[in-house]
Design a protein around this motif. Structure first.
Motif, PDB file in Angstrom:
ATOM      1  N   ALA A  99       0.837  -1.197   0.000  1.00  0.00           N
ATOM      2  CA  ALA A  99       0.000   0.000   0.000  1.00  0.00           C
ATOM      3  C   ALA A  99       0.870   1.244   0.000  1.00  0.00           C
ATOM      4  N   ASP A 100       0.327   2.327  -0.531  1.00  0.00           N
ATOM      5  CA  ASP A 100       1.064   3.588  -0.623  1.00  0.00           C
ATOM      6  C   ASP A 100       0.757   4.465   0.585  1.00  0.00           C
ATOM      7  N   TYR A 101       1.801   4.819   1.327  1.00  0.00           N
ATOM      8  CA  TYR A 101       1.653   5.695   2.486  1.00  0.00           C
ATOM      9  C   TYR A 101       2.077   7.130   2.177  1.00  0.00           C
TER      10      TYR A 101
ATOM     11  N   ASP B  86      -7.279   0.955  -3.531  1.00  0.00           N
ATOM     12  CA  ASP B  86      -7.264  -0.175  -4.460  1.00  0.00           C
ATOM     13  C   ASP B  86      -6.557  -1.423  -3.972  1.00  0.00           C
ATOM     14  N   VAL B  87      -5.653  -1.310  -3.008  1.00  0.00           N
ATOM     15  CA  VAL B  87      -4.731  -2.410  -2.735  1.00  0.00           C
ATOM     16  C   VAL B  87      -5.435  -3.674  -2.255  1.00  0.00           C
ATOM     17  N   ASP B  88      -6.397  -3.567  -1.359  1.00  0.00           N
ATOM     18  CA  ASP B  88      -7.078  -4.770  -0.866  1.00  0.00           C
ATOM     19  C   ASP B  88      -7.839  -5.461  -1.993  1.00  0.00           C
ATOM     20  N   ARG B  89      -8.491  -4.656  -2.828  1.00  0.00           N
ATOM     21  CA  ARG B  89      -9.242  -5.220  -3.952  1.00  0.00           C
ATOM     22  C   ARG B  89      -8.299  -5.903  -4.940  1.00  0.00           C
ATOM     23  N   LYS B  90      -7.172  -5.262  -5.224  1.00  0.00           N
ATOM     24  CA  LYS B  90      -6.214  -5.845  -6.176  1.00  0.00           C
ATOM     25  C   LYS B  90      -5.714  -7.198  -5.698  1.00  0.00           C
TER      26      LYS B  90
ATOM     27  N   LEU C 289       3.926 -11.906  -1.073  1.00  0.00           N
ATOM     28  CA  LEU C 289       3.669 -11.071   0.090  1.00  0.00           C
ATOM     29  C   LEU C 289       2.679  -9.980  -0.265  1.00  0.00           C
ATOM     30  N   ALA C 290       1.803  -9.668   0.667  1.00  0.00           N
ATOM     31  CA  ALA C 290       0.862  -8.565   0.466  1.00  0.00           C
ATOM     32  C   ALA C 290       0.795  -7.755   1.740  1.00  0.00           C
ATOM     33  N   GLN C 291       0.982  -6.470   1.600  1.00  0.00           N
ATOM     34  CA  GLN C 291       0.926  -5.548   2.737  1.00  0.00           C
ATOM     35  C   GLN C 291      -0.406  -4.819   2.613  1.00  0.00           C
ATOM     36  N   ILE C 292      -1.385  -5.261   3.425  1.00  0.00           N
ATOM     37  CA  ILE C 292      -2.783  -4.918   3.215  1.00  0.00           C
ATOM     38  C   ILE C 292      -3.478  -4.622   4.544  1.00  0.00           C
TER      39      ILE C 292
ATOM     40  N   ILE D  24       1.142 -10.306  10.144  1.00  0.00           N
ATOM     41  CA  ILE D  24       2.373  -9.744  10.696  1.00  0.00           C
ATOM     42  C   ILE D  24       2.225  -8.229  10.702  1.00  0.00           C
ATOM     43  N   PRO D  25       2.231  -7.598  11.878  1.00  0.00           N
ATOM     44  CA  PRO D  25       2.044  -6.143  11.921  1.00  0.00           C
ATOM     45  C   PRO D  25       3.082  -5.439  11.052  1.00  0.00           C
ATOM     46  N   PHE D  26       2.648  -4.432  10.335  1.00  0.00           N
ATOM     47  CA  PHE D  26       3.598  -3.720   9.479  1.00  0.00           C
ATOM     48  C   PHE D  26       3.746  -2.256   9.869  1.00  0.00           C
ATOM     49  N   ALA D  27       2.653  -1.555  10.028  1.00  0.00           N
ATOM     50  CA  ALA D  27       2.712  -0.154  10.417  1.00  0.00           C
ATOM     51  C   ALA D  27       1.564   0.107  11.376  1.00  0.00           C
TER      52      ALA D  27
END
Length: 422
Positions: A32-34, A71-75, A88-91, A135-138
């Motif tokens: 995802a874009d932060y 969009d990221v979760d849908r993608k 890997l998916a950061q969602i 896995i916690p990311f942010a």
């Protein structure tokens, strides 16, 4: 925040520096874009990190694709449905994939020092069926930001109750402020703004047993108050809340057009870049009623899919991602909270100005309430909230009807899960 959310840890390398013992392996990561502009897009962060990793891990390539939070979760969902899951998916949610048997457990990937570095609250939030898959990311917590200049011009003090917040918004509107209170209930992160308000109204998405309470009387009262006292009185600005996204609201605050809004640490850097003088206070509660929790916390997740069978390479790369240095670099770049104990302690002890600004948010994280991410239905429920909640506070909105519908869909999703796993 979000988007813990969101919108918001790390330590040793499983295989050490050098080769992983594999050759010609490409790990695909969707993230995802932060960033708040092209200049600090998360694509740049990941490209730099991937290049550094590849330089000491021959035969392994990291292919990163970054999408907006819209969009990221849908993608990722579409990729999985097409049998083209990334490694890997950061969602924003993981439990539905875990329940479907599509994810590796964290313990199958991470070295012991890395896995032990996650605070217990975050590690437990990443569990499905008593095993950690998320896995916690942010991480982030939320507070009420207010524009000091606009408040001074209107002779106001920061609100401590909903009544005071509405009164301040009225005064700001009278002084020509474009968004007296910005209420972003658009599809980007409506679930976060909604949860913060529900908590301040004495309820939330679930009760203490984890059962959905979306249509509780307190929640209906909360949205009714928002509809009647803020939106209906023109105190939320020219854009309908259901069409106002968080990124747009944050940008408007940084441009000096917003009097108040709920925000996470990322907003600090945005506001400072534009020279906006701001203050922060705890989210106001209904008069005479304490909030259910000190703050809303958001944690975003890293999930590792089994489909491509690259467990060793994925684990080695994740150990690198979660090194203290990389966790701190990411947290400082995007104004988010570290998700490991080691990086959090370093930030707490740091003398850097930007780290000092994050300490109030760090202090809130251990007692904050997170999304019910361990429920397999949460991804679908979150999507429903994003889609529907803005209509509840619109001119023809009906909070009772909207919350009842979301509750019914959430309960049905839970019952289907119980039948499938029981």
């Amino acid at each position: 925040m979000t988007a813990v959310v969101s919108a918001l840890g790390m330590t040793a390398v499983l295989g050490g520096c050098g080769t992983t013992g594999s050759s010609d392996v490409t790990l695909r990561l969707v993230a995802a874009d932060y960033g708040d502009s092209a200049a600090n897009s998360s694509q740049k962060y990941w490209d730099k990190l991937a290049a550094a990793y590849e330089a000491t891990h021959s035969g392994v390539k990291i292919d990163v694709t970054v999408y907006s939070w819209n969009d990221v979760d849908r993608k990722v969902k579409e990729m999985v449905a097409a049998d083209k899951a990334p490694d890997l998916a950061q969602i924003g949610a993981y439990a539905d994939y875990a329940a479907a048997g599509k994810l590796y457990e964290a313990g199958d990937l991470l070295s012991i020092p890395v896995q032990a570095d996650f605070p217990s609250q975050l590690a437990e939030a990443g569990q499905w069926n008593h095993a950690q898959y998320g896995i916690p990311f942010a991480a982030s917590t939320r507070v009420l930001f207010y524009n000091k200049t606009l408040f001074s011009q209107a002779g106001l003090t920061p609100p401590t109750t909903w009544t005071e917040l509405a009164s301040d918004a009225e005064a700001l509107k009278a002084h020509g402020v474009k968004y007296p209170y910005a209420l972003p209930l658009g599809p980007e992160e409506a679930q976060a703004e909604t949860m913060q308000w529900l908590l301040s109204g004495g309820s939330g998405y679930t009760d203490d047993t984890g059962t959905y309470t979306i249509d509780s009387s307190q929640n209906i009262d909360t949205l009714t108050w928002l509809k009647d006292e803020l939106v209906g009185k023109g105190l939320t600005g020219p854009t309908a809340p259901g069409r106002l996204n968080r990124a747009t609201a944050f940008a408007a605050f940084a441009d000096g057009q917003v009097g108040m809004l709920n925000g996470h640490p990322t907003l600090i850097k945005q506001a400072e870049k534009k020279g906006v003088k701001f203050g922060t206070v705890a989210m106001p509660a209904r008069a005479g009623q304490a909030t259910r929790t000190a703050s809303m916390g958001v944690t975003d997740w890293m999930a590792a899919f089994k489909q491509n069978g690259h467990a060793k390479q994925v684990g080695d790369f994740l150990d690198y991602v979660y090194s203290e240095k990389n966790v701190l670099d990411f947290s400082r770049e995007y104004g988010l909270l570290p998700v490991t104990t080691s990086a959090s302690q370093t930030m707490t002890d740091s003398g850097q100005a930007q780290d000092k600004q994050l300490r109030p948010f760090l202090e809130q994280l251990p007692t904050s309430e997170l999304y019910p991410a361990g429920k397999t239905s949460w991804a679908a429920v979150s999507a429903d909230i994003k889609k529907q909640i803005g209509t509840a506070v619109g001119p023809s909105g009906n909070p009772t009807s909207v919350l009842t519908q979301i509750q019914a869909e959430a309960s049905l999703a839970d019952s289907r899960t119980a039948a499938a796993t029981g």
